[in-house]
Design a protein around this motif. Structure first.
Motif, PDB file in Angstrom:
ATOM      1  N   ASN A   1       1.579   9.198  -5.622  1.00 28.39           N
ATOM      2  CA  ASN A   1       1.972  10.760  -5.510  1.00 28.39           C
ATOM      3  C   ASN A   1       2.957  11.289  -6.619  1.00 28.39           C
TER       4      ASN A   1
ATOM      5  N   GLN B   1       0.837  -1.211   0.046  1.00 29.60           N
ATOM      6  CA  GLN B   1      -0.025  -0.099   0.026  1.00 29.60           C
ATOM      7  C   GLN B   1       0.828   1.150   0.021  1.00 29.60           C
ATOM      8  N   LYS B   2       2.210   1.317   0.583  1.00 29.48           N
ATOM      9  CA  LYS B   2       2.760   2.474   0.736  1.00 29.48           C
ATOM     10  C   LYS B   2       3.511   2.577  -0.546  1.00 29.48           C
TER      11      LYS B   2
ATOM     12  N   GLN C   1       1.042   4.100  -2.743  1.00 31.13           N
ATOM     13  CA  GLN C   1       0.810   5.710  -2.555  1.00 31.13           C
ATOM     14  C   GLN C   1       1.828   6.291  -3.121  1.00 31.13           C
TER      15      GLN C   1
END
Length: 621
Positions: A601, A593-594, A597
């Protein structure tokens, strides 16, 4: 018919002396024999063997032999002192042996003996036994007629001096049966199922209709145990001060009578139970259930230590032989079967069948077994001997019949040749020659103790109270050294004297991998919020290391197995969920998930820099 060798064991009562230690040499010194008390004329040449002197020697033999010669020591004063202690210990052991050998008759147990093969001891009636015995024995055979309140449950104190009876319709009485002095008599006006003395005659517990109540000697209600509901049977553990109960709810509960706390509560999961017995050797509770099983319980473990399918019908009674150190147990079923068990290997020694259901059983201190079936009482001297028929028991030692009166409970009186019988019409005390132990230990149970001696013994019992954790099946475990704890201490302190490093082959897989530098990554390692792409490479390295470890472990586990077994094991491993797998999956999901993300971004930053992003793109996901 020959008269019994001894009417009751109370005629030969003499306090015994019990010592501790090991055996002496078989040849005793002449100086010690001359200093000891002179033997009778026929025993002047008798030298006690080593095995008979074993329980009388207080000192250890290797210490005595090591320090008996003062010339072997540099300190002559210490050597002479140790030699004096050695000779004194040997002299005291000889005195103790002479006391028991001359005064305590251990050869004959006072049993009835037939003059020829045609006579049978079971034909001897109670009147004939009383007529052939001493004058003082006649008062020990008595009967209490209580037709309106039966059937009766009975219990004797540990010293055999006091008796408690409880009728099913609420009549309770306690008294000193030797002197005939009544302690208390109660009419509770409700159902009474069982009665038990506590540590002495000062208190007794009664299982009434709903709760268990504790009364003092005068009959005053002291405690109401509301945690014990609808109790059918009770047992008291004298060395642990625990009252064990079992009843209709099927919960085995232990109440500490010294502190008043409920220390244990075990669910048997076998329904209602009304059969209970105590092993006096290891304080285990034996329960008989409706499905024919027998279970053994201790307060420190919530599950049954032993579960034995004893009968094909519900168990009606259980008793443990105190003369065999708890190694013999008898169980009876409602189908009339009686089985003698060896508790060391749980094997059936003998099995018999009665015409009617054996309602109750009891062992005496000398190994006599009393069985109550129907309106009959049968006392057997040795049930381990085979009978003439494969199903019928051998001829009994004594018998007694109560006309039209069913027998409810049996209890042998300690240190006396008496059998207490509770039946539908009251209570009866029967004479059974050779049933009781004639030699008692006054420090353990004294039938002649007074008020001051009783107080001192009660204080000593409380000070020497054993914790319930010591109730174990293996009695030899006490005093052993836990080598696992020693190894753990050595591993914590490698510089301790006597430390030995564990060989590489005996180490665990994790320890071997740590030495090789291939240890797995800690599962609980926390990740920072600002994790960037550099952590992805570390995660990949951890995954490669974990796969390498799993492959090596799987290779070792599959060694010697066929391809079909490999396929089955792989399929089973996919369905296994353990804490390590769950933690690893959660960590991988957080990293994924990181990473996603971070990628979003970057794309958003690139769109904003190129001018193609809209006003609402900042709120997109």
């Amino acid at each position: 018919m020959a008269a019994p060798q001894a009417s009751t064991s109370a005629l030969n009562r003499t306090p015994s002396r019990k010592g501790k230690g090991k055996a002496l040499d078989q040849d005793a010194p002449e100086s010690l024999l001359s200093n000891s008390r002179s033997l009778p004329q026929q025993d002047q040449s008798y030298v006690p063997p080593a095995q008979e002197l074993k329980k009388y020697l207080y000192a250890k033999p290797h210490i005595l032999s090591k320090h008996s010669n003062p010339k072997k020591h540099k300190d002559k004063k210490l050597g002479h002192h140790l030699a004096h202690l050695s000779s004194t210990a040997k002299a005291s052991s000889l005195h103790a042996f002479e006391h028991d050998h001359l005064l305590l008759n251990q050869d004959s147990a006072g049993l009835i003996e037939a003059e020829n093969d045609l006579e049978r001891t079971w034909r001897v009636t109670q009147r004939e036994i009383v007529d052939s015995s001493a004058v003082g024995v006649e008062g020990k055979q008595f009967s209490l007629t209580l037709d309106e309140f039966g059937p009766y449950a009975v219990d004797y104190t540990r010293n055999g001096r006091h008796l408690a009876i409880a009728g099913r319709k609420g009549h309770v009485g306690t008294f000193d049966w030797q002197s005939g002095r009544l302690h208390t008599e109660l009419q509770l006006q409700e159902t009474t199922r069982a009665i038990r003395w506590l540590h002495d005659e000062s208190f007794f517990a009664v299982a009434q209709k709903k709760y268990v109540y504790i009364y003092d000697r005068s009959g005053l209600e002291v405690h109401q145990l509301r945690n014990h509901i609808e109790v059918n049977q009770m047992e008291f553990l004298p060395y642990h001060f625990l009252l064990a109960t079992i009843g209709n709810p099927g919960y085995l509960k232990y109440q500490d009578t010294s502190t008043g706390q409920l220390v244990a509560e075990h669910r048997t999961k076998l329904g209602s139970c009304d059969v209970m017995a105590q092993n006096p050797h290891n304080a285990f509770i034996h329960l008989g259930h409706q499905n024919g099983t027998v279970t053994l319980w201790s307060p420190s473990v919530s599950t049954a230590q032993v579960k034995l399918l004893a009968h094909s019908s519900p168990v009606s009674s259980i008793a443990v032989d105190p003369s065999s150190l708890g190694t013999r147990m008898v169980t009876t079923g409602i189908d009339g079967s009686v089985k003698i068990w060896d508790t060391r290997k749980w094997a059936v020694l003998n099995e018999y069948h009665f015409k009617k259901t054996p309602k109750t059983t009891a062992w005496s201190q000398k190994g006599l077994l009393g069985v109550g079936w129907g309106n009959h009482i049968s006392v057997f001297n040795d049930l381990t001997k085979p009978s003439h028929s494969a199903r019928l028991p051998p001829p009994p030692y004594l018998t007694h019949t109560f006309p039209s009166t069913p027998v409810h409970s049996l209890k042998f009186c300690p240190f006396d040749d008496l059998l207490g019988v509770g039946h539908a019409r009251g209570f009866t005390s029967l004479l059974v020659p050779g049933a009781g132990e004639p030699n008692f230990d006054s420090l353990e149970a004294d039938p002649f103790e007074g008020k001051r001696r009783r107080r001192e013994r009660e204080v000593h019992q409380l000070l020497e109270k054993l914790p319930m954790d010591l109730i174990t099946l293996d009695q030899d475990v006490l005093g052993k050294v836990d080598r696992g704890v020693l190894r753990a201490r050595e591993a914590e302190n490698p510089h301790a004297p006597g430390f030995r490093a564990t060989p590489f082959a005996q180490k665990t897989r994790i320890d071997r991998l740590k030495e090789q530098g291939e240890a797995a990554v800690d599962e609980d390692e926390s990740t920072d919020e600002d994790e960037d792409e550099g952590d992805v490479e570390g995660r990949k390295r951890a995954e490669r290391a974990q796969r390498r470890l799993d492959k090596a472990d799987a290779k070792k586990r599959m060694r010697g197995k066929t391809s079909g077994i490999k396929k089955a094991l792989r399929k089973r491993r996919r369905n296994v969920i353990d804490p390590q797998t769950v933690a690893l999956k959660e960590k991988l999901e957080r990293n994924r998930q990181k990473a996603q993300q971070v990628k979003q971004n970057k794309l958003a930053a690139q769109s904003a820099a190129s001018g193609t992003a809209g006003a609402l793109d900042r709120f997109g996901f």
